[in-house]
Design a protein around this motif. Structure first.
Motif, PDB file in Angstrom:
ATOM      1  N   GLN A   1      23.499  62.302   8.386  1.00  0.00           N
ATOM      2  CA  GLN A   1      22.173  62.854   8.641  1.00  0.00           C
ATOM      3  C   GLN A   1      22.226  64.375   8.823  1.00  0.00           C
ATOM      4  O   GLN A   1      21.333  65.102   8.383  1.00  0.00           O
ATOM      5  N   ALA A   2      23.280  64.870   9.464  1.00  0.00           N
ATOM      6  CA  ALA A   2      23.430  66.314   9.642  1.00  0.00           C
ATOM      7  C   ALA A   2      23.622  67.012   8.301  1.00  0.00           C
ATOM      8  O   ALA A   2      23.088  68.107   8.074  1.00  0.00           O
ATOM      9  N   ILE A   3      24.365  66.387   7.392  1.00  0.00           N
ATOM     10  CA  ILE A   3      24.581  66.967   6.064  1.00  0.00           C
ATOM     11  C   ILE A   3      23.278  66.993   5.279  1.00  0.00           C
ATOM     12  O   ILE A   3      22.940  68.000   4.623  1.00  0.00           O
ATOM     13  N   LEU A   4      22.523  65.907   5.329  1.00  0.00           N
ATOM     14  CA  LEU A   4      21.240  65.860   4.622  1.00  0.00           C
ATOM     15  C   LEU A   4      20.269  66.912   5.177  1.00  0.00           C
ATOM     16  O   LEU A   4      19.497  67.511   4.420  1.00  0.00           O
ATOM     17  N   LYS A   5      20.337  67.148   6.472  1.00  0.00           N
ATOM     18  CA  LYS A   5      19.486  68.173   7.086  1.00  0.00           C
ATOM     19  C   LYS A   5      19.843  69.561   6.559  1.00  0.00           C
ATOM     20  O   LYS A   5      18.968  70.379   6.257  1.00  0.00           O
ATOM     21  N   LEU A   6      21.147  69.830   6.405  1.00  0.00           N
ATOM     22  CA  LEU A   6      21.591  71.112   5.860  1.00  0.00           C
ATOM     23  C   LEU A   6      21.161  71.265   4.397  1.00  0.00           C
ATOM     24  O   LEU A   6      20.794  72.360   3.960  1.00  0.00           O
ATOM     25  N   GLU A   7      21.194  70.166   3.664  1.00  0.00           N
ATOM     26  CA  GLU A   7      20.748  70.215   2.263  1.00  0.00           C
ATOM     27  C   GLU A   7      19.250  70.512   2.183  1.00  0.00           C
ATOM     28  O   GLU A   7      18.813  71.345   1.374  1.00  0.00           O
ATOM     29  N   ARG A   8      18.468  69.841   3.013  1.00  0.00           N
ATOM     30  CA  ARG A   8      17.013  70.068   3.002  1.00  0.00           C
ATOM     31  C   ARG A   8      16.676  71.497   3.412  1.00  0.00           C
ATOM     32  O   ARG A   8      15.698  72.076   2.926  1.00  0.00           O
ATOM     33  N   ALA A   9      17.483  72.061   4.299  1.00  0.00           N
ATOM     34  CA  ALA A   9      17.242  73.434   4.757  1.00  0.00           C
ATOM     35  C   ALA A   9      17.740  74.471   3.757  1.00  0.00           C
ATOM     36  O   ALA A   9      17.515  75.671   3.949  1.00  0.00           O
ATOM     37  N   GLY A  10      18.417  74.014   2.715  1.00  0.00           N
ATOM     38  CA  GLY A  10      18.924  74.929   1.700  1.00  0.00           C
ATOM     39  C   GLY A  10      20.204  75.647   2.091  1.00  0.00           C
ATOM     40  O   GLY A  10      20.629  76.569   1.398  1.00  0.00           O
ATOM     41  N   GLU A  11      20.841  75.214   3.188  1.00  0.00           N
ATOM     42  CA  GLU A  11      22.082  75.874   3.618  1.00  0.00           C
ATOM     43  C   GLU A  11      23.266  75.469   2.747  1.00  0.00           C
ATOM     44  O   GLU A  11      24.217  76.229   2.591  1.00  0.00           O
ATOM     45  N   ILE A  12      23.207  74.264   2.207  1.00  0.00           N
ATOM     46  CA  ILE A  12      24.203  73.817   1.223  1.00  0.00           C
ATOM     47  C   ILE A  12      23.450  73.098   0.105  1.00  0.00           C
ATOM     48  O   ILE A  12      22.350  72.576   0.315  1.00  0.00           O
ATOM     49  N   GLN A  13      24.033  73.077  -1.081  1.00  0.00           N
ATOM     50  CA  GLN A  13      23.422  72.340  -2.184  1.00  0.00           C
ATOM     51  C   GLN A  13      23.862  70.891  -2.201  1.00  0.00           C
ATOM     52  O   GLN A  13      23.115  69.998  -2.590  1.00  0.00           O
ATOM     53  N   SER A  14      25.098  70.644  -1.767  1.00  0.00           N
ATOM     54  CA  SER A  14      25.662  69.300  -1.847  1.00  0.00           C
ATOM     55  C   SER A  14      26.771  69.144  -0.815  1.00  0.00           C
ATOM     56  O   SER A  14      27.416  70.124  -0.417  1.00  0.00           O
ATOM     57  N   TYR A  15      26.986  67.911  -0.405  1.00  0.00           N
ATOM     58  CA  TYR A  15      28.109  67.583   0.470  1.00  0.00           C
ATOM     59  C   TYR A  15      29.424  68.085  -0.116  1.00  0.00           C
ATOM     60  O   TYR A  15      30.302  68.557   0.607  1.00  0.00           O
TER      61      TYR A  15
END
Length: 231
Positions: free
Chosen positions: A148-162
């Protein structure tokens, strides 16, 4: 949870093995694929219920490695034999596949025991420490809260992918995480992943279609479990 915390939660050490590329020393203190030559005096190549010999897949000499799995503590030599065709997924060990564990006090001798029909080419292994191995995304071992933390970072645009965050070792290895080709599986409570033998053209091994043989061990009973998948 930031990216550093995520990586800290997930990272596990591993040992990556590559086959050949150097001249073996001819000692007992080497690891091999496609070759097993250390046996107790009363042992030979194991057979299945039909009397067919199992194929020698691997011999690991653990004290020579940079580190090893806690589940291999007290084991000096580990050998692996598997039938052709492969056993069923999670088939109990003993008929179509056998792992033998030897401690420091076990007397082992060298035996040249050729197995008819063995297609694996024998190569010594070179070990390389991998300080950080990470699980694959789909069922590979990412806990729900970290996912869930990774998906949150993706939605925020901080990362594109795991996979921007991590690396995964697909080769032969001890430790780390299994290299699932399909969605990951859980061998059951108490089992922890220990090692894998991957498809490798050099040794003549293709696990169905570029897959891996993956091995778990139960932390209390010492029971082994075998699973494999492919693309």
């Amino acid at each position: 949870m930031n990216t550093s915390e995520i990586k800290q939660r997930l990272a596990r050490p591993a040992i990556k093995f590559s086959a050949g590329g150097f001249r073996p020393l001819g000692t007992d203190e080497e690891s091999w694929l496609g070759n097993v030559f250390l046996f107790r005096p009363d042992e030979g190549v194991p057979t299945n219920q039909a009397g067919q010999q199992l194929l020698p897949y691997a011999q690991f000499y653990l004290p020579a490695l940079p580190f090893t799995s806690p589940l291999l503590k007290g084991i000096r030599v580990l050998t692996v034999f598997i039938s052709n065709p492969f056993p069923e997924h999670f088939e109990p060990m003993g008929n179509n596949w056998v792992i033998r564990e030897y401690g420091p006090q076990d007397v082992l001798i060298r035996k040249a025991l050729p197995v008819e029909g063995s297609f694996l080419k024998a190569f010594p292994l070179k070990a390389q420490a991998v300080p950080q191995d990470f699980p694959l995304w789909d069922g590979g071992g990412v806990p729900t809260d970290v996912e869930q933390a990774i998906l949150k970072l993706e939605r925020a645009g901080e990362i594109q992918s795991y996979y921007d965050l991590i690396t995964h070792t697909y080769e032969h290895k001890i430790g780390g995480y299994p290299s699932f080709c399909q969605s990951g599986v859980d061998p059951g409570e108490g089992f922890e992943f220990v090692f894998q033998i991957s498809s490798d053209a050099k040794i003549g091994l293709n696990v169905i279609d570029s897959g891996s043989l993956m091995f778990w061990k139960h932390i209390q009973t010492g029971e082994w479990a075998l699973y494999y998948d492919f693309y």
